[in-house]
Design a protein around this motif. Structure first.
Motif, PDB file in Angstrom:
ATOM      1  N   ARG A  30      38.349  35.077  31.096  1.00 28.39           N
ATOM      2  CA  ARG A  30      37.533  34.894  32.285  1.00 28.39           C
ATOM      3  C   ARG A  30      38.181  35.698  33.413  1.00 28.39           C
ATOM      4  O   ARG A  30      39.139  35.246  34.043  1.00 28.39           O
ATOM      5  N   SER A  31      37.708  36.921  33.617  1.00 31.93           N
ATOM      6  CA  SER A  31      38.346  37.795  34.598  1.00 31.93           C
ATOM      7  C   SER A  31      38.226  37.213  35.995  1.00 31.93           C
ATOM      8  O   SER A  31      37.211  36.600  36.356  1.00 31.93           O
ATOM      9  N   TRP A  32      39.283  37.388  36.782  1.00 35.79           N
ATOM     10  CA  TRP A  32      39.260  36.904  38.155  1.00 35.79           C
ATOM     11  C   TRP A  32      38.189  37.623  38.959  1.00 35.79           C
ATOM     12  O   TRP A  32      37.541  37.027  39.818  1.00 35.79           O
ATOM     13  N   ARG A  33      37.981  38.902  38.677  1.00 38.28           N
ATOM     14  CA  ARG A  33      36.966  39.651  39.414  1.00 38.28           C
ATOM     15  C   ARG A  33      35.600  39.007  39.257  1.00 38.28           C
ATOM     16  O   ARG A  33      34.878  38.811  40.239  1.00 38.28           O
ATOM     17  N   ARG A  34      35.254  38.630  38.025  1.00 38.67           N
ATOM     18  CA  ARG A  34      33.958  38.009  37.778  1.00 38.67           C
ATOM     19  C   ARG A  34      33.921  36.575  38.300  1.00 38.67           C
ATOM     20  O   ARG A  34      32.936  36.135  38.885  1.00 38.67           O
ATOM     21  N   GLN A  35      35.023  35.832  38.081  1.00 36.47           N
ATOM     22  CA  GLN A  35      35.049  34.434  38.511  1.00 36.47           C
ATOM     23  C   GLN A  35      34.982  34.296  40.027  1.00 36.47           C
ATOM     24  O   GLN A  35      34.329  33.390  40.551  1.00 36.47           O
ATOM     25  N   LEU A  36      35.690  35.196  40.721  1.00 37.34           N
ATOM     26  CA  LEU A  36      35.801  35.060  42.168  1.00 37.34           C
ATOM     27  C   LEU A  36      34.722  35.800  42.936  1.00 37.34           C
ATOM     28  O   LEU A  36      34.759  35.852  44.165  1.00 37.34           O
ATOM     29  N   ALA A  37      33.768  36.354  42.205  1.00 42.70           N
ATOM     30  CA  ALA A  37      32.696  37.101  42.876  1.00 42.70           C
ATOM     31  C   ALA A  37      31.971  36.244  43.906  1.00 42.70           C
ATOM     32  O   ALA A  37      31.536  36.722  44.954  1.00 42.70           O
TER      33      ALA A  37
ATOM     34  N   ALA B  54      43.180  34.784  47.225  1.00 43.65           N
ATOM     35  CA  ALA B  54      41.941  35.324  47.795  1.00 43.65           C
ATOM     36  C   ALA B  54      42.189  36.703  48.392  1.00 43.65           C
ATOM     37  O   ALA B  54      41.369  37.627  48.244  1.00 43.65           O
ATOM     38  N   GLN B  55      43.318  36.859  49.044  1.00 43.27           N
ATOM     39  CA  GLN B  55      43.669  38.154  49.628  1.00 43.27           C
ATOM     40  C   GLN B  55      43.909  39.194  48.539  1.00 43.27           C
ATOM     41  O   GLN B  55      43.486  40.342  48.659  1.00 43.27           O
ATOM     42  N   LEU B  56      44.580  38.782  47.478  1.00 47.50           N
ATOM     43  CA  LEU B  56      44.881  39.700  46.386  1.00 47.50           C
ATOM     44  C   LEU B  56      43.612  40.230  45.733  1.00 47.50           C
ATOM     45  O   LEU B  56      43.480  41.427  45.467  1.00 47.50           O
ATOM     46  N   HIS B  57      42.659  39.320  45.475  1.00 48.15           N
ATOM     47  CA  HIS B  57      41.450  39.702  44.740  1.00 48.15           C
ATOM     48  C   HIS B  57      40.272  40.037  45.653  1.00 48.15           C
ATOM     49  O   HIS B  57      39.210  40.435  45.159  1.00 48.15           O
ATOM     50  N   GLY B  58      40.449  39.877  46.962  1.00 45.29           N
ATOM     51  CA  GLY B  58      39.361  40.189  47.877  1.00 45.29           C
ATOM     52  C   GLY B  58      38.157  39.299  47.682  1.00 45.29           C
ATOM     53  O   GLY B  58      37.020  39.749  47.801  1.00 45.29           O
ATOM     54  N   SER B  59      38.384  38.022  47.375  1.00 47.88           N
ATOM     55  CA  SER B  59      37.275  37.112  47.097  1.00 47.88           C
ATOM     56  C   SER B  59      36.689  36.551  48.385  1.00 47.88           C
ATOM     57  O   SER B  59      37.247  36.719  49.474  1.00 47.88           O
ATOM     58  N   ALA B  60      35.570  35.879  48.240  1.00 51.51           N
ATOM     59  CA  ALA B  60      34.887  35.286  49.390  1.00 51.51           C
ATOM     60  C   ALA B  60      35.796  34.273  50.087  1.00 51.51           C
ATOM     61  O   ALA B  60      36.619  33.611  49.455  1.00 51.51           O
ATOM     62  N   ALA B  61      35.632  34.172  51.390  1.00 46.27           N
ATOM     63  CA  ALA B  61      36.509  33.304  52.198  1.00 46.27           C
ATOM     64  C   ALA B  61      36.020  31.857  52.171  1.00 46.27           C
ATOM     65  O   ALA B  61      35.440  31.356  53.139  1.00 46.27           O
ATOM     66  N   ASP B  62      36.235  31.184  51.050  1.00 47.03           N
ATOM     67  CA  ASP B  62      35.844  29.772  50.953  1.00 47.03           C
ATOM     68  C   ASP B  62      37.042  28.924  50.532  1.00 47.03           C
ATOM     69  O   ASP B  62      36.904  27.939  49.823  1.00 47.03           O
ATOM     70  N   THR B  63      38.219  29.312  51.011  1.00 47.17           N
ATOM     71  CA  THR B  63      39.451  28.643  50.596  1.00 47.17           C
ATOM     72  C   THR B  63      39.456  27.167  50.962  1.00 47.17           C
ATOM     73  O   THR B  63      39.901  26.319  50.174  1.00 47.17           O
TER      74      THR B  63
ATOM     75  N   TRP C 150      47.432  37.918  35.928  1.00 46.56           N
ATOM     76  CA  TRP C 150      46.996  38.518  37.188  1.00 46.56           C
ATOM     77  C   TRP C 150      45.536  38.935  37.164  1.00 46.56           C
ATOM     78  O   TRP C 150      44.838  38.831  38.169  1.00 46.56           O
ATOM     79  N   HIS C 151      45.064  39.380  36.007  1.00 43.13           N
ATOM     80  CA  HIS C 151      43.703  39.917  35.949  1.00 43.13           C
ATOM     81  C   HIS C 151      42.682  38.886  35.487  1.00 43.13           C
ATOM     82  O   HIS C 151      41.483  39.052  35.698  1.00 43.13           O
ATOM     83  N   ALA C 152      43.146  37.817  34.844  1.00 48.09           N
ATOM     84  CA  ALA C 152      42.192  36.892  34.234  1.00 48.09           C
ATOM     85  C   ALA C 152      42.860  35.586  33.850  1.00 48.09           C
ATOM     86  O   ALA C 152      44.090  35.466  33.829  1.00 48.09           O
ATOM     87  N   GLU C 153      42.007  34.610  33.545  1.00 52.29           N
ATOM     88  CA  GLU C 153      42.430  33.395  32.854  1.00 52.29           C
ATOM     89  C   GLU C 153      41.984  33.518  31.406  1.00 52.29           C
ATOM     90  O   GLU C 153      40.866  33.952  31.144  1.00 52.29           O
ATOM     91  N   LEU C 154      42.842  33.135  30.493  1.00 56.66           N
ATOM     92  CA  LEU C 154      42.466  33.071  29.083  1.00 56.66           C
ATOM     93  C   LEU C 154      42.221  31.616  28.734  1.00 56.66           C
ATOM     94  O   LEU C 154      43.095  30.773  28.940  1.00 56.66           O
ATOM     95  N   TRP C 155      41.032  31.317  28.217  1.00 57.38           N
ATOM     96  CA  TRP C 155      40.705  29.967  27.758  1.00 57.38           C
ATOM     97  C   TRP C 155      40.586  30.044  26.239  1.00 57.38           C
ATOM     98  O   TRP C 155      39.636  30.618  25.707  1.00 57.38           O
ATOM     99  N   LEU C 156      41.574  29.494  25.560  1.00 56.68           N
ATOM    100  CA  LEU C 156      41.681  29.615  24.108  1.00 56.68           C
ATOM    101  C   LEU C 156      41.404  28.277  23.442  1.00 56.68           C
ATOM    102  O   LEU C 156      42.036  27.273  23.774  1.00 56.68           O
TER     103      LEU C 156
END
Length: 283
Positions: free
Chosen positions: A87-94, A140-149, A237-243
């Motif tokens: 589950r990539s952070w880029r997709r999750q944090l969109a 949030a700063q690292l991934h540039g995600s929406a400001a809903d902290t 750093w790039h994703a969560e792995l759900w195994l």
């Protein structure tokens, strides 16, 4: 090296190409499908060759565009099969961090026992609101995600209610550097350490600390959580792995147990936490 994730993406691409070839009215070319869906031809090619991860909307459009809408459930199942693995952070944090925290809250609610290894931060189920705010703000700063902290912190705090319900058990092992990392202001970390010290006496919490001086049987690495021997969540750093395959769950269970052998508990753990607290001064 070709990963399981990439192989799954390529397998989905083969299935998509098959739908294009077997359209009810005859084979549809890549250009024809792209025109019908108002996509660039390159997107059709990337999806078919596993060079781009399809979204559910993409799969719906493809199934309908090839005249085989009935294939959608199968395609979504394919996608879910490897989305649960990475589950990539880029997709999750969109859409922000709140949705990620809500997903974690739902998975936590399904669980009775959670085993955690943390090498760099305090486990989320034991965080104070101020500490969580600092940690989530950094990500949030690292991934540039929406400001809903703030909303995400509220969800994380509500998730901690799980600790106060009968039959639940958190078994956390934390490396000592996590108690000293200034990911937040010293005063915030001081309060967080006080919270950890108080957690040692909770009936639902087993908190172990691996001292820096401890002999280690395995090198500390990525944080991970094992939820009821049902699924493992590994953070990178790039994703969560759900195994959720038995082999991976068994491996992480063995890893957790091995790390736990180097941990101290009770009064010894309290001593290490108190030492980290004193290093911060009176803040």
């Amino acid at each position: 090296m070709v990963t399981d994730y990439q192989q799954a993406r390529e397998a989905l691409g083969v299935r998509l190409r098959g739908l294009r070839y077997t359209a009810p009215g005859g084979q549809i070319t890549s250009t024809q499908l792209a025109d019908a869906l108002d996509w660039p031809v390159s997107k059709v090619s990337k999806l078919e060759h596993g060079r781009q991860t399809a979204t559910r909307a993409d799969l719906r459009a493809w199934a309908e565009g090839t005249g085989q809408a009935e294939a959608l459930p199968e395609l979504v199942s394919h996608l879910a099969g490897f989305e649960t693995r990475i589950r990539s952070w880029r997709r999750q944090l969109a859409s922000g961090q709140q949705a990620v925290q809500e997903y974690w809250a739902a998975e936590t609610a399904r669980s009775r026992t959670i085993r955690v290894w943390e090498e760099s931060t305090v486990p989320g189920l034991l965080q104070t609101a101020a500490y969580a705010q600092a940690v989530l703000t950094r990500y949030a700063q690292l991934h540039g995600s929406a400001a809903d902290t703030e909303e995400a912190v509220l969800v994380r705090m509500r998730r901690q209610e799980w600790l106060y319900e009968a039959g639940h058990h958190l078994r956390a092992v934390v490396w000592e550097p996590a108690l000293r990392a200034l990911i937040c202001p010293p005063s915030v970390l001081a309060s967080q350490l006080d919270r950890l010290a108080g957690a040692i006496g909770m009936n639902t919490v087993e908190l172990g600390v691996v001292p820096l001086s401890a002999a280690l049987k395995i090198s500390p690495a990525n944080s991970f959580s094992i939820l009821d021997d049902r699924v493992v969540a590994v953070e990178d750093w790039h994703a969560e792995l759900w195994l959720d395959d038995a082999e991976s769950i068994a491996l992480y269970g063995k890893t957790w147990s091995t790390l736990r052998e180097s941990a101290v508990y009770g009064a010894e753990a309290h001593h290490i936490i108190a030492s980290a607290r004193r290093a911060l001064g009176a803040g």
